[in-house]
Design a protein around this motif. Sequence first.
Motif, short mmCIF file in Angstrom:
data_model
loop_
_atom_site.label_atom_id
_atom_site.label_comp_id
_atom_site.label_asym_id
_atom_site.label_seq_id
_atom_site.Cartn_x
_atom_site.Cartn_y
_atom_site.Cartn_z
N SER A 1 -23.92 -33.19 -2.05
CA SER A 1 -23.67 -34.62 -1.78
C SER A 1 -23.09 -34.61 -0.37
O SER A 1 -23.25 -35.91 0.09
N PHE A 2 -21.97 -34.08 -0.12
CA PHE A 2 -21.17 -34.35 1.08
C PHE A 2 -21.65 -33.90 2.27
O PHE A 2 -21.68 -34.47 3.16
N ALA B 1 -24.89 -33.62 2.67
CA ALA B 1 -26.21 -34.45 3.12
C ALA B 1 -25.65 -35.74 3.67
O ALA B 1 -26.37 -36.41 4.54
N MET B 2 -24.42 -36.34 3.66
CA MET B 2 -23.75 -37.36 4.36
C MET B 2 -23.54 -37.05 5.99
O MET B 2 -22.83 -38.12 6.53
N VAL C 1 -24.37 -39.83 8.47
CA VAL C 1 -24.96 -40.66 7.59
C VAL C 1 -23.88 -41.67 7.28
O VAL C 1 -23.80 -42.87 7.45
N ASP C 2 -22.69 -41.22 6.36
CA ASP C 2 -21.80 -41.85 5.75
C ASP C 2 -20.47 -41.33 6.28
O ASP C 2 -20.23 -40.25 5.88
N SER D 1 -17.83 -40.37 3.24
CA SER D 1 -18.08 -38.96 2.78
C SER D 1 -17.80 -37.89 3.87
O SER D 1 -17.24 -36.63 3.47
N LEU D 2 -17.88 -38.11 5.06
CA LEU D 2 -17.75 -37.08 6.12
C LEU D 2 -16.33 -36.81 6.18
O LEU D 2 -15.86 -35.64 6.35
N GLN E 1 -26.74 -30.60 10.49
CA GLN E 1 -25.62 -30.36 9.29
C GLN E 1 -24.96 -28.86 9.59
O GLN E 1 -24.01 -28.62 9.58
#
Length: 519
Positions: A439-440, A442-443, A446-447, A450-451, A478
């Motif tokens: 989940s981290f 994937a961010m 994006v976020d 979370s990064l 990524q």
Amino acid sequence: MPLTKKRPGRWTLRALLPWLVGAIPVVSGVLIMHWQAQRELEARAVNTAALVTGHFERILDNIAGAAQALLPLTRQPCAEATLALREQVTRGSFVRSSNLFRDNDLYCSSLFGNFSEPVDAKDYVDGSLWLMNGNSVTPGHALLAYRLSKGNDGAITTVDGDHLSSALELLDQGTTLVLQVGPNWMGEDGVVHQGPPPVFAVAPTQQASQRYRFSVHSGYAAGEPWRLMRAEYPGLFGLVTLLGVMAGAACRWQLRRASSPRVELQRALEADEFIPYFQPVVREGDYRWAGAEVLMRWQHPREGMVRPDLFIPYAEHSGQIVPMTRRLMQRVAEGLAPHAESFGDGFHVGINITADHCQDMALYDDCRDFLAAFPPGRVILTLELTERKLVVPSDTTEQLFARLQALGVMIAIDDFGTGQSSLGYLRQFKVDYLKIDQSFVAMIGVDALSLHILDSIIELSGKLGLGIVAEGVETIAQRDYLARHRVDFQQGYLFARPMPLAEFVAALGTQPVAQVTRP
């Protein structure tokens, strides 16, 4: 989840249960709709009776007003009063005839002029209203007469029954209506009857006028709620039927999936249906395969491949995950050992364990047997500690982890950053690797929040001297971000999906080398 074998069909409670479950929403829905239909009919009956009562009061206001205007003329000769009588008939919307009586004798009529007919106050309810079944002019034709008197003198005005029956018919909204005046009543057909009015089977309602001595009865015949349901609720009928079918189907599916789960899992374990799948883990730099995480899959004889989220949680809850993992490790060792020469020294093999494993010293024996199947130093066994159940430190866990460390087994915390106890594990146990939850990853890009968490986990692993594995890598962006931050290992669909043993072994010699991107 397929956990039971099919048995010959019998009409047992188990076979009937889906039908019973499916019938519950249908029966409940029909009963609720029937209740709602009754409530709707009751409301309609009350509303319609009130509406008709108000209309009749307006009719009576009209003829009562005419009688009031004629009352002062009761002592005048008929010849002098006839014009006034006819004027009220002409001007009154509902006045059919107007009459004067003196000494209880009707002596003047708007229809005939001079006339003679006895007037008996007893024919009128409270001396004011009489629902008549016609008179000498129109026998058998309903009339409603209004009598206004002063002593033995007074005026009588009438309204034609057609006005009354029309109101009962046009304002009924499907409701059956009856006008009652004293002992007489009249329905929509305009016929006057004597005796009590009919009793309605559904939503019987009586609305009495507060101004005149009459009442309106309304209601419906038996079966009207069902007729209303068929006419106005076809969509709801279809919906409850669909819900019933869905409930029955879901119950049948659940019975098939969830019946005797412990027995079914034990059967599958004895039948050796739990097979290993391998997802490669690539190392930093050249992205060559540095090892693989072993994932448990269930090859069911009827249902095919069963997703792990359907059986792993129950296996953990029932305590069967320990023997299932033991057998999985045996199958991995049996399958990989003949090909040990095809991968270099220190090839990592990751096996997931749970809190139940950490309370069982037999895990040490399982790991020792696993490593003994390979040439010394050729394979490094990594136990990935999941957090679906909390590992409670105890003498057993301390002794187990110490013996595993001496054996050369490494410990990784799986899905780090998502569980409640990840940091506690770092303090309580000697850990070698952190696996960053997908989940981290994937961010990335994006976020920002979370990064920041991802960067903090990477920084923490460096300060603690731990290796780090990033899961769920699916894009080149990524991969390159993690490479720039010196993440030791990566795992995800970008590199390879989980694959069975034969495909994994075949791909070891032909694995692609990715291009390395550096800042």
